[in-house]
Design an enzyme around this catalytic site. Structure first.
Site, PDB file in Angstrom:
ATOM      1  N   GLY A  97      31.855  73.049  35.096  1.00 56.91           N
ATOM      2  CA  GLY A  97      32.217  73.744  33.864  1.00 56.91           C
ATOM      3  C   GLY A  97      31.150  73.562  32.801  1.00 56.91           C
ATOM      4  O   GLY A  97      31.441  73.515  31.608  1.00 56.91           O
ATOM      5  N   HIS A  98      29.888  73.495  33.227  1.00 53.51           N
ATOM      6  CA  HIS A  98      28.803  73.117  32.290  1.00 53.51           C
ATOM      7  C   HIS A  98      28.480  74.184  31.261  1.00 53.51           C
ATOM      8  O   HIS A  98      27.739  73.934  30.329  1.00 53.51           O
ATOM      9  CB  HIS A  98      27.540  72.740  33.072  1.00 53.51           C
ATOM     10  CG  HIS A  98      26.869  73.923  33.694  1.00 53.51           C
ATOM     11  ND1 HIS A  98      27.408  74.604  34.768  1.00 53.51           N
ATOM     12  CD2 HIS A  98      25.731  74.574  33.382  1.00 53.51           C
ATOM     13  CE1 HIS A  98      26.620  75.611  35.078  1.00 53.51           C
ATOM     14  NE2 HIS A  98      25.589  75.608  34.250  1.00 53.51           N
ATOM     15  N   MET A 136      32.291  74.261  26.349  1.00 53.43           N
ATOM     16  CA  MET A 136      32.021  73.276  25.293  1.00 53.43           C
ATOM     17  C   MET A 136      32.066  71.849  25.849  1.00 53.43           C
ATOM     18  O   MET A 136      31.185  71.036  25.559  1.00 53.43           O
ATOM     19  CB  MET A 136      33.050  73.435  24.165  1.00 53.43           C
ATOM     20  CG  MET A 136      32.866  72.410  23.071  1.00 53.43           C
ATOM     21  SD  MET A 136      33.908  72.677  21.623  1.00 53.43           S
ATOM     22  CE  MET A 136      35.529  72.293  22.231  1.00 53.43           C
ATOM     23  N   SER A 184      44.442  67.645  28.657  1.00 51.19           N
ATOM     24  CA  SER A 184      44.669  67.902  27.237  1.00 51.19           C
ATOM     25  C   SER A 184      45.964  67.223  26.811  1.00 51.19           C
ATOM     26  O   SER A 184      46.885  67.077  27.630  1.00 51.19           O
ATOM     27  CB  SER A 184      44.804  69.408  27.023  1.00 51.19           C
ATOM     28  OG  SER A 184      45.543  69.685  25.862  1.00 51.19           O
ATOM     29  N   TYR A 232      49.281  76.450  30.220  1.00 56.39           N
ATOM     30  CA  TYR A 232      48.116  75.565  30.347  1.00 56.39           C
ATOM     31  C   TYR A 232      48.575  74.144  30.655  1.00 56.39           C
ATOM     32  O   TYR A 232      48.012  73.457  31.513  1.00 56.39           O
ATOM     33  CB  TYR A 232      47.348  75.624  29.022  1.00 56.39           C
ATOM     34  CG  TYR A 232      46.109  74.789  28.959  1.00 56.39           C
ATOM     35  CD1 TYR A 232      44.942  75.215  29.595  1.00 56.39           C
ATOM     36  CD2 TYR A 232      46.071  73.608  28.233  1.00 56.39           C
ATOM     37  CE1 TYR A 232      43.788  74.461  29.522  1.00 56.39           C
ATOM     38  CE2 TYR A 232      44.922  72.851  28.143  1.00 56.39           C
ATOM     39  CZ  TYR A 232      43.781  73.282  28.792  1.00 56.39           C
ATOM     40  OH  TYR A 232      42.634  72.531  28.710  1.00 56.39           O
ATOM     41  N   HIS A 286      40.760  78.116  19.047  1.00 53.08           N
ATOM     42  CA  HIS A 286      41.589  77.104  18.411  1.00 53.08           C
ATOM     43  C   HIS A 286      41.360  77.145  16.897  1.00 53.08           C
ATOM     44  O   HIS A 286      40.464  77.804  16.398  1.00 53.08           O
ATOM     45  CB  HIS A 286      41.248  75.719  18.969  1.00 53.08           C
ATOM     46  CG  HIS A 286      41.804  75.499  20.334  1.00 53.08           C
ATOM     47  ND1 HIS A 286      41.037  75.557  21.460  1.00 53.08           N
ATOM     48  CD2 HIS A 286      43.072  75.256  20.751  1.00 53.08           C
ATOM     49  CE1 HIS A 286      41.808  75.349  22.522  1.00 53.08           C
ATOM     50  NE2 HIS A 286      43.041  75.167  22.122  1.00 53.08           N
ATOM     51  N   ARG A 290      47.625  67.789  13.301  1.00 54.52           N
ATOM     52  CA  ARG A 290      46.799  67.764  14.507  1.00 54.52           C
ATOM     53  C   ARG A 290      45.726  66.680  14.375  1.00 54.52           C
ATOM     54  O   ARG A 290      45.312  66.322  13.276  1.00 54.52           O
ATOM     55  CB  ARG A 290      46.086  69.114  14.726  1.00 54.52           C
ATOM     56  CG  ARG A 290      46.992  70.281  15.042  1.00 54.52           C
ATOM     57  CD  ARG A 290      47.551  70.213  16.450  1.00 54.52           C
ATOM     58  NE  ARG A 290      48.306  71.410  16.763  1.00 54.52           N
ATOM     59  CZ  ARG A 290      49.592  71.609  16.430  1.00 54.52           C
ATOM     60  NH1 ARG A 290      50.257  70.699  15.760  1.00 54.52           N
ATOM     61  NH2 ARG A 290      50.202  72.729  16.768  1.00 54.52           N
ATOM     62  N   ASP A 294      53.522  78.240  14.280  1.00 56.79           N
ATOM     63  CA  ASP A 294      53.030  76.904  13.929  1.00 56.79           C
ATOM     64  C   ASP A 294      52.720  76.082  15.176  1.00 56.79           C
ATOM     65  O   ASP A 294      51.925  75.155  15.143  1.00 56.79           O
ATOM     66  CB  ASP A 294      54.104  76.137  13.123  1.00 56.79           C
ATOM     67  CG  ASP A 294      53.903  76.288  11.625  1.00 56.79           C
ATOM     68  OD1 ASP A 294      52.826  76.763  11.206  1.00 56.79           O
ATOM     69  OD2 ASP A 294      54.825  75.919  10.874  1.00 56.79           O
TER      70      ASP A 294
HETATM   71  P1  GDP Z   1      47.570  74.210  19.281  1.00 59.45           P
HETATM   72  O1  GDP Z   1      47.018  72.900  18.773  1.00 59.45           O
HETATM   73  O2  GDP Z   1      47.765  74.254  20.751  1.00 59.45           O
HETATM   74  O3  GDP Z   1      48.814  74.611  18.527  1.00 59.45           O
HETATM   75  O4  GDP Z   1      46.467  75.362  19.065  1.00 59.45           O
HETATM   76  P2  GDP Z   1      45.616  75.958  17.838  1.00 59.45           P
HETATM   77  O5  GDP Z   1      44.402  75.124  17.592  1.00 59.45           O
HETATM   78  O6  GDP Z   1      45.358  77.396  18.207  1.00 59.45           O
HETATM   79  O7  GDP Z   1      46.558  75.941  16.552  1.00 59.45           O
HETATM   80  C1  GDP Z   1      46.857  74.776  15.831  1.00 59.45           C
HETATM   81  C2  GDP Z   1      47.578  75.112  14.531  1.00 59.45           C
HETATM   82  O8  GDP Z   1      46.675  75.731  13.604  1.00 59.45           O
HETATM   83  C3  GDP Z   1      48.763  76.081  14.680  1.00 59.45           C
HETATM   84  O9  GDP Z   1      49.789  75.652  13.780  1.00 59.45           O
HETATM   85  C4  GDP Z   1      48.161  77.399  14.189  1.00 59.45           C
HETATM   86  O10 GDP Z   1      49.119  78.326  13.687  1.00 59.45           O
HETATM   87  C5  GDP Z   1      47.270  76.894  13.055  1.00 59.45           C
HETATM   88  N1  GDP Z   1      46.225  77.825  12.599  1.00 59.45           N
HETATM   89  C6  GDP Z   1      45.957  78.127  11.301  1.00 59.45           C
HETATM   90  N2  GDP Z   1      44.993  79.055  11.223  1.00 59.45           N
HETATM   91  C7  GDP Z   1      44.620  79.335  12.498  1.00 59.45           C
HETATM   92  C8  GDP Z   1      43.647  80.229  13.052  1.00 59.45           C
HETATM   93  O11 GDP Z   1      42.942  80.960  12.359  1.00 59.45           O
HETATM   94  N3  GDP Z   1      43.529  80.219  14.420  1.00 59.45           N
HETATM   95  C9  GDP Z   1      44.288  79.400  15.210  1.00 59.45           C
HETATM   96  N4  GDP Z   1      44.105  79.419  16.548  1.00 59.45           N
HETATM   97  N5  GDP Z   1      45.243  78.567  14.715  1.00 59.45           N
HETATM   98  C10 GDP Z   1      45.399  78.539  13.371  1.00 59.45           C
END
Ligand code: GDP
Length: 325
Positions: free
Chosen positions: A24-25, A28, A120, A149, A192, A222, A282
Site C-alpha cells: 500500500g506504498h 498515506m 483503525s 470498514y 476525513h 476525536r 456527527d
Molecule cells: P470519523 O472519525 O470516522 O467519524 O470520520 P471523519 O473524519 O470523516 O469525521 C469526523 C467528524 O468530523 C464527524 O463528526 C464529521 O461530521 C466532522 N466533520 C466536520 N467537517 C467535516 C468535513 O468537512 N469532512 C469530514 N469528513 N468530516 C467533517
C-alpha cells in the site's frame, strides 16, 4: 519526522538484513512506512498496481512467490471519511476483506517471518468505554457510519490471530487512531475531517470568504496522530511486540471538531466564521484510544497536534495541487 527515533535495546525481532514489503506504498500510511524504513538496514520492496492487484488472490500469490518478502507491513486498504463509508459500503467491505485475506494467507504460504496488519480504532463499539481499551473489541454494536470498514478490519485482526494460533505465524495487528499528514486525501466528499478542514480553511483564506463550513455539530471528540508517528510506532511494534492481542496506536489526546477547526484556522491564517452544517452526520460521539499497552511496551513518541498541522500545511503550501486531487 520520518527519521528513526525509537532505538530500544533487545528487540524480539530484527529487521536488519531482511526484505520488507510496504504493502500500500502509494497511500498515506504506506508511503510514511516506506519513508520510515529507509534508515533501517533492510531492503524495502513495493508492488505497484501493475505488479499485483491486491484484491486478486492469484496476483498477490504470484507477486509474493516471486518477491519473497520476509516482513510485511500491511497498510493497503480502501479508506475514506464518514461520507465515503456511507456511500460505498460494498467497496469498503469487499476490497478490504480481499486485500487482507489475500496478503495474510500468502504471507503464511510463503513463510513470512513477521507481518504487521494496520487497522483503525473504528473497530470498536460505538458505546465503548473511553479511552477505549483493546479489550472493548466485539463487546457491542458498531458505529453505523463506518461499520463496513470496521467489519473488514476486525476480520483482519482475527486473521492474524487465527494464523498465529493454527500455524504459529508471527502476525500482529496495530489499530491507529485518526491519521493525517503528507499524502492525505483532500477530496471534500470522501476525505476525513482534518484534511477536509485544512483545504476548506486554505480556500476560504485565498478567496477572501467570510465563513467556512464544518459538518455536524462540532461537538464530537476525536484523537489525531501524524502518520509519521504511526509509521514509527509500527516499526517499533514489528521489532518489540509479538503477541496475539492487537495494540492501539494513538496520541492519547483528544479535541472536539470545533477545536480542531479553530486550530486549523489559526495555522492557515483564516479568521472568518465557522458555520456548522447540521444536515451532515456527527458519527461516533467520542473516539479516544487507550494507549497504555503501547506505552508499557516502550513507545510514547507522538508529536503534538499544532506542530503536526503546521508541517502538514507547509507541505501543502509547497505543493497546493495536492489539495485539488
Ligand atoms: P470519523 O472519525 O470516522 O467519524 O470520520 P471523519 O473524519 O470523516 O469525521 C469526523 C467528524 O468530523 C464527524 O463528526 C464529521 O461530521 C466532522 N466533520 C466536520 N467537517 C467535516 C468535513 O468537512 N469532512 C469530514 N469528513 N468530516 C467533517
Amino acid at each position: 519526522m520520518s527519521t528513526a527515533r525509537t532505538d530500544m535495546s533487545d528487540p524480539v525481532f530484527q529487521l536488519d538484513g531482511k526484505s520488507v514489503w510496504g504493502a500500500g506504498h502509494r497511500g498515506m500510511v504506506g508511503s510514511a512506512l516506506v519513508r520510515r524504513l529507509q534508515p533501517e538496514k533492510c531492503t524495502v520492496l513495493t508492488a505497484d498496481r501493475d505488479d499485483a492487484d491486491l484484491t486478486r488472490q492469484e496476483e498477490v500469490e504470484g507477486w509474493m512467490n516471486a518477491s519473497r518478502p520476509q516482513v510485511v507491513f500491511l497498510a493497503a486498504a480502501k479508506v475514506g471519511g464518514i461520507q465515503a463509508n456511507a456511500s460505498y459500503p460494498a467497496q469498503f467491505l469487499y476490497e478490504n476483506l480481499m486485500i487482507e485475506a489475500n496478503i495474510i494467507h500468502a504471507a503464511f504460504q510463503t513463510g513470512v517471518e513477521k507481518l504487521v496488519f494496520l487497522g483503525s480504532t473504528c473497530i470498536y463499539p460505538k458505546r465503548a468505554p473511553q479511552p477505549i481499551p483493546e479489550e472493548a473489541l466485539l463487546t457491542g454494536p458498531l458505529e453505523p457510519t463506518n461499520e463496513w470498514y470496521a467489519i473488514a478490519k476486525i476480520a483482519g485482526i482475527k486473521l492474524c490471530q487465527a494464523y498465529r494460533k493454527q500455524h504459529g505465524c508471527d502476525f500482529i495487528a496495530a489499530q491507529p487512531t485518526n491519521l493525517y499528514g503528507p499524502g492525505d486525501n483532500h477530496d471534500l466528499e470522501t476525505s476525513h475531517v482534518l484534511p477536509a478542514l485544512l483545504r476548506k480553511a486554505h480556500e476560504a483564506k485565498v478567496s477572501g470568504a467570510k465563513a467556512m463550513t464544518v459538518w455536524g455539530s462540532g461537538s464530537p471528540l476525536r484523537e489525531f496522530l501524524h502518520v509519521d508517528d504511526l509509521a514509527d510506532a509500527a516499526v517499533f511494534l514489528a521489532k518489540h511486540y509479538s503477541g496475539d492481542g492487537h495494540i492501539n496506536v494513538g496520541s492519547g489526546e483528544e479535541v472536539s471538531i470545533r477545536e480542531l477547526a479553530e486550530t486549523i484556522c489559526k495555522v492557515v491564517g483564516f479568521d472568518g466564521a465557522l458555520q456548522f452544517d447540521a444536515s451532515k452526520p456527527d458519527g461516533t460521539p467520542r473516539k479516544l484510544a487507550d494507549v497504555s499497552k503501547l506505552r508499557e511496551l516502550g513507545w510514547n513518541e507522538a508529536g503534538d497536534l499544532m506542530s503536526g498541522l503546521r508541517s502538514t500545511y507547509d507541505g501543502l503550501l509547497a505543493d497546493p495541487g495536492q489539495m485539488a486531487k
